[in-house]
Design a protein around this motif. Sequence first.
Motif, PDB file in Angstrom:
ATOM      1  N   MET A   1      -4.745 -18.725 -17.489  1.00 54.55           N
ATOM      2  CA  MET A   1      -5.934 -17.866 -17.514  1.00 54.55           C
ATOM      3  C   MET A   1      -5.536 -16.438 -17.886  1.00 54.55           C
ATOM      4  O   MET A   1      -4.602 -15.869 -17.317  1.00 54.55           O
ATOM      5  N   GLU A   2      -6.217 -15.904 -18.851  1.00 58.61           N
ATOM      6  CA  GLU A   2      -5.890 -14.557 -19.321  1.00 58.61           C
ATOM      7  C   GLU A   2      -6.356 -13.506 -18.315  1.00 58.61           C
ATOM      8  O   GLU A   2      -7.472 -13.550 -17.807  1.00 58.61           O
ATOM      9  N   ARG A   3      -5.472 -12.559 -18.024  1.00 58.33           N
ATOM     10  CA  ARG A   3      -5.788 -11.526 -17.040  1.00 58.33           C
ATOM     11  C   ARG A   3      -6.532 -10.358 -17.687  1.00 58.33           C
ATOM     12  O   ARG A   3      -6.357 -10.064 -18.865  1.00 58.33           O
ATOM     13  N   THR A   4      -7.351  -9.688 -16.885  1.00 50.69           N
ATOM     14  CA  THR A   4      -8.076  -8.508 -17.364  1.00 50.69           C
ATOM     15  C   THR A   4      -7.259  -7.255 -17.080  1.00 50.69           C
ATOM     16  O   THR A   4      -6.291  -7.266 -16.302  1.00 50.69           O
ATOM     17  N   CYS A   5      -7.685  -6.132 -17.686  1.00 47.22           N
ATOM     18  CA  CYS A   5      -6.987  -4.863 -17.446  1.00 47.22           C
ATOM     19  C   CYS A   5      -7.113  -4.444 -15.980  1.00 47.22           C
ATOM     20  O   CYS A   5      -6.179  -3.873 -15.402  1.00 47.22           O
ATOM     21  N   GLU A   6      -8.262  -4.757 -15.377  1.00 41.37           N
ATOM     22  CA  GLU A   6      -8.463  -4.414 -13.959  1.00 41.37           C
ATOM     23  C   GLU A   6      -7.490  -5.176 -13.066  1.00 41.37           C
ATOM     24  O   GLU A   6      -6.929  -4.613 -12.109  1.00 41.37           O
ATOM     25  N   GLN A   7      -7.259  -6.439 -13.364  1.00 39.22           N
ATOM     26  CA  GLN A   7      -6.355  -7.246 -12.561  1.00 39.22           C
ATOM     27  C   GLN A   7      -4.911  -6.767 -12.689  1.00 39.22           C
ATOM     28  O   GLN A   7      -4.182  -6.679 -11.699  1.00 39.22           O
ATOM     29  N   VAL A   8      -4.505  -6.448 -13.898  1.00 38.97           N
ATOM     30  CA  VAL A   8      -3.138  -5.962 -14.117  1.00 38.97           C
ATOM     31  C   VAL A   8      -2.929  -4.626 -13.411  1.00 38.97           C
ATOM     32  O   VAL A   8      -1.911  -4.412 -12.741  1.00 38.97           O
ATOM     33  N   TRP A   9      -3.908  -3.741 -13.554  1.00 36.98           N
ATOM     34  CA  TRP A   9      -3.767  -2.421 -12.931  1.00 36.98           C
ATOM     35  C   TRP A   9      -3.761  -2.528 -11.404  1.00 36.98           C
ATOM     36  O   TRP A   9      -3.019  -1.811 -10.725  1.00 36.98           O
ATOM     37  N   GLU A  10      -4.557  -3.441 -10.867  1.00 38.67           N
ATOM     38  CA  GLU A  10      -4.568  -3.625  -9.410  1.00 38.67           C
ATOM     39  C   GLU A  10      -3.207  -4.131  -8.924  1.00 38.67           C
ATOM     40  O   GLU A  10      -2.720  -3.711  -7.862  1.00 38.67           O
ATOM     41  N   LYS A  11      -2.570  -4.988  -9.693  1.00 46.47           N
ATOM     42  CA  LYS A  11      -1.224  -5.456  -9.353  1.00 46.47           C
ATOM     43  C   LYS A  11      -0.240  -4.284  -9.354  1.00 46.47           C
ATOM     44  O   LYS A  11       0.625  -4.172  -8.483  1.00 46.47           O
ATOM     45  N   CYS A  12      -0.379  -3.422 -10.354  1.00 49.30           N
ATOM     46  CA  CYS A  12       0.487  -2.232 -10.417  1.00 49.30           C
ATOM     47  C   CYS A  12       0.259  -1.328  -9.210  1.00 49.30           C
ATOM     48  O   CYS A  12       1.208  -0.811  -8.610  1.00 49.30           O
ATOM     49  N   LEU A  13      -1.015  -1.155  -8.848  1.00 46.09           N
ATOM     50  CA  LEU A  13      -1.345  -0.292  -7.703  1.00 46.09           C
ATOM     51  C   LEU A  13      -0.788  -0.852  -6.402  1.00 46.09           C
ATOM     52  O   LEU A  13      -0.401  -0.095  -5.508  1.00 46.09           O
ATOM     53  N   ASN A  14      -0.737  -2.164  -6.270  1.00 47.25           N
ATOM     54  CA  ASN A  14      -0.176  -2.765  -5.068  1.00 47.25           C
ATOM     55  C   ASN A  14       1.287  -2.383  -4.886  1.00 47.25           C
ATOM     56  O   ASN A  14       1.760  -2.179  -3.759  1.00 47.25           O
ATOM     57  N   ILE A  15       2.005  -2.280  -5.994  1.00 48.03           N
ATOM     58  CA  ILE A  15       3.414  -1.851  -5.945  1.00 48.03           C
ATOM     59  C   ILE A  15       3.494  -0.363  -5.641  1.00 48.03           C
ATOM     60  O   ILE A  15       4.280   0.082  -4.800  1.00 48.03           O
ATOM     61  N   ILE A  16       2.675   0.414  -6.332  1.00 48.00           N
ATOM     62  CA  ILE A  16       2.714   1.866  -6.192  1.00 48.00           C
ATOM     63  C   ILE A  16       2.364   2.304  -4.765  1.00 48.00           C
ATOM     64  O   ILE A  16       2.949   3.232  -4.223  1.00 48.00           O
ATOM     65  N   ARG A  17       1.404   1.602  -4.141  1.00 49.33           N
ATOM     66  CA  ARG A  17       1.002   1.956  -2.768  1.00 49.33           C
ATOM     67  C   ARG A  17       2.162   1.864  -1.793  1.00 49.33           C
ATOM     68  O   ARG A  17       2.229   2.607  -0.813  1.00 49.33           O
ATOM     69  N   ASP A  18       3.080   0.950  -2.039  1.00 51.54           N
ATOM     70  CA  ASP A  18       4.222   0.767  -1.138  1.00 51.54           C
ATOM     71  C   ASP A  18       5.287   1.839  -1.323  1.00 51.54           C
ATOM     72  O   ASP A  18       6.188   1.974  -0.497  1.00 51.54           O
ATOM     73  N   ILE A  19       5.185   2.588  -2.406  1.00 52.42           N
ATOM     74  CA  ILE A  19       6.229   3.579  -2.719  1.00 52.42           C
ATOM     75  C   ILE A  19       5.733   5.001  -2.512  1.00 52.42           C
ATOM     76  O   ILE A  19       6.448   5.850  -1.976  1.00 52.42           O
ATOM     77  N   VAL A  20       4.494   5.259  -2.912  1.00 53.95           N
ATOM     78  CA  VAL A  20       3.952   6.619  -2.875  1.00 53.95           C
ATOM     79  C   VAL A  20       3.186   6.846  -1.573  1.00 53.95           C
ATOM     80  O   VAL A  20       2.449   5.976  -1.119  1.00 53.95           O
ATOM     81  N   GLU A  21       3.398   8.012  -0.959  1.00 57.16           N
ATOM     82  CA  GLU A  21       2.674   8.357   0.262  1.00 57.16           C
ATOM     83  C   GLU A  21       1.159   8.399   0.003  1.00 57.16           C
ATOM     84  O   GLU A  21       0.703   8.582  -1.122  1.00 57.16           O
ATOM     85  N   TRP A  22       0.393   8.281   1.118  1.00 63.81           N
ATOM     86  CA  TRP A  22      -1.057   8.133   0.999  1.00 63.81           C
ATOM     87  C   TRP A  22      -1.702   9.296   0.252  1.00 63.81           C
ATOM     88  O   TRP A  22      -2.525   9.087  -0.653  1.00 63.81           O
ATOM     89  N   GLN A  23      -1.346  10.552   0.599  1.00 61.45           N
ATOM     90  CA  GLN A  23      -2.015  11.698  -0.011  1.00 61.45           C
ATOM     91  C   GLN A  23      -1.750  11.803  -1.514  1.00 61.45           C
ATOM     92  O   GLN A  23      -2.695  11.942  -2.308  1.00 61.45           O
ATOM     93  N   PRO A  24      -0.484  11.722  -1.973  1.00 66.21           N
ATOM     94  CA  PRO A  24      -0.255  11.724  -3.430  1.00 66.21           C
ATOM     95  C   PRO A  24      -0.924  10.544  -4.139  1.00 66.21           C
ATOM     96  O   PRO A  24      -1.428  10.679  -5.259  1.00 66.21           O
ATOM     97  N   TYR A  25      -0.921   9.395  -3.451  1.00 69.78           N
ATOM     98  CA  TYR A  25      -1.563   8.222  -4.062  1.00 69.78           C
ATOM     99  C   TYR A  25      -3.051   8.482  -4.264  1.00 69.78           C
ATOM    100  O   TYR A  25      -3.605   8.206  -5.340  1.00 69.78           O
ATOM    101  N   LYS A  26      -3.689   9.023  -3.231  1.00 72.38           N
ATOM    102  CA  LYS A  26      -5.124   9.295  -3.311  1.00 72.38           C
ATOM    103  C   LYS A  26      -5.423  10.319  -4.401  1.00 72.38           C
ATOM    104  O   LYS A  26      -6.440  10.217  -5.119  1.00 72.38           O
ATOM    105  N   THR A  27      -4.555  11.303  -4.553  1.00 72.68           N
ATOM    106  CA  THR A  27      -4.777  12.380  -5.518  1.00 72.68           C
ATOM    107  C   THR A  27      -4.531  11.943  -6.957  1.00 72.68           C
ATOM    108  O   THR A  27      -5.324  12.251  -7.853  1.00 72.68           O
TER     109      THR A  27
END
Length: 477
Positions: A1-27
């Motif tokens: 099944m072909e993935r959408t841009c939203e799905q790929v970006w959400e996967k990226c964000l899941n990784i980024i959330r574990d690395i970047v603190e909440w405030q910089p992530y939110k900003t």
Amino acid sequence: MERTCEQVWEKCLNIIRDIVEWQPYKTWFEPIKPVKLETNVLTIQVPSQFFYEYLEEHYIGLLGKTIKRELGKEARLEYRIVVENGNTTQRPVTVNMPMHFSKPAPGNELDFPLVINTNPVNPFVIPGLKRVQIDPQLNPNYTFDSYIEGDCNRVARRAGKTVAEKPGSTSFNPLVIYGGVGLGKTHLGQAIGNAVKEQHPHKAVLYVSAEKFINQFIDSGKRSEINDFIHFYQLIDVLIIDDIQFFARAEKTQEAFFAIFNHLHQSGKQLVLTSDKPPKDLEGLQERLLSRFRWGLSADLQIPDFETRMEILDTKMKADGLEMPREVVKYVAYNIQSNIRELEGALISLLAQSSLNKKDIDLDLARKVLKSFVKTSSKEITISSIQKMVCDYFSVPYDKVLQKTRKREIVQARQITMFLAKQFTKNSLKTIGEHFGGRDHTTVIHSCQTVKDLMDTDNAFKESVSELQQKVQLAAM
């Protein structure tokens, strides 16, 4: 099944959330919107040119790793930047920009990889110990309670306390503390580390001198373990490096520290650096490092004033359970003005001489001991030196005291100077009067009597004169 841009970006964000603190992530990550995915190219929309430049400057490595993880080694990221067109009736236009991950902007190149090894060699303890077992290398005696606050260090100390309360979550990152030898840079840096360990016991804190850091890097190079060296430091939550000016002679070490600094800062970790000079005056360091040192706050430590030196001695004596005549404490505080290290050294020398020679601590012993700390043990008190003390005390211009004026603060400063000059110098009344614009001896007599009368009726005035008398006495010792 072909993935959408939203799905790929959400996967990226899941990784980024574990690395970047909440405030910089939110900003910096929440405002991003995925808009298109074509093969291995993901296009995201950012709200402004500045936003795009900030991501490229601060998060290029992280974005590059995450997008390649999701779309493969050939993956690319492109930006769509919203640009206001100045016409409120039309929608903003957008401009497409490529990601520069394959060719970073000048000054942002990484000479070492950012890939994290979760079990690198620990240079401080035996290999194999886990992250939580890192020895912070802190002296438990270096705390904020034992670091006396004064005008000389107020900004640095309060910034340090803020950093300790919220490491990595303030604009003081990095916190650069600079000042001369013996002014408390190491004490303050370690006080931050100890406070973090107390308030955030789960965080990995490490204090290391720049020289030890350099030696560890050299040793790791000999064992072909440079990546392990970098990975170990990238695991630290609060990294405190003392005397970063020594990096000037170590070009390769600077490259390794650049990779460490970038990763820690991008991950919301705290850096505390000390130096003998402000970042702008450090020579021999790469400009890309110096520019990063200027991202946070640079706070200086100055030579402590007399009152702060007195408090430092009192705190040291209380901590060690010592007692000393007040006049001796004042003598030491007045004569040792260069730095805190010499101040404490003089106190230790005085106590040692008292113990070894079985003598009570008094001014005579203090004078003998402090000969090795001060150039001269006695000073000549002059009318001019007293006048300067009085003018500094009341914040009165020096030359105004010599002029004819009826301003109360000027007249009072002149009268007190005459009173102290009569008390502490061998000058005649006539000589004292001549020093103040040719006034005669009757003016001096009147001034002295006025001061005495005011001391009998005005307690605040009496305290001021008494304090000045003590300053003159100390200057005469």
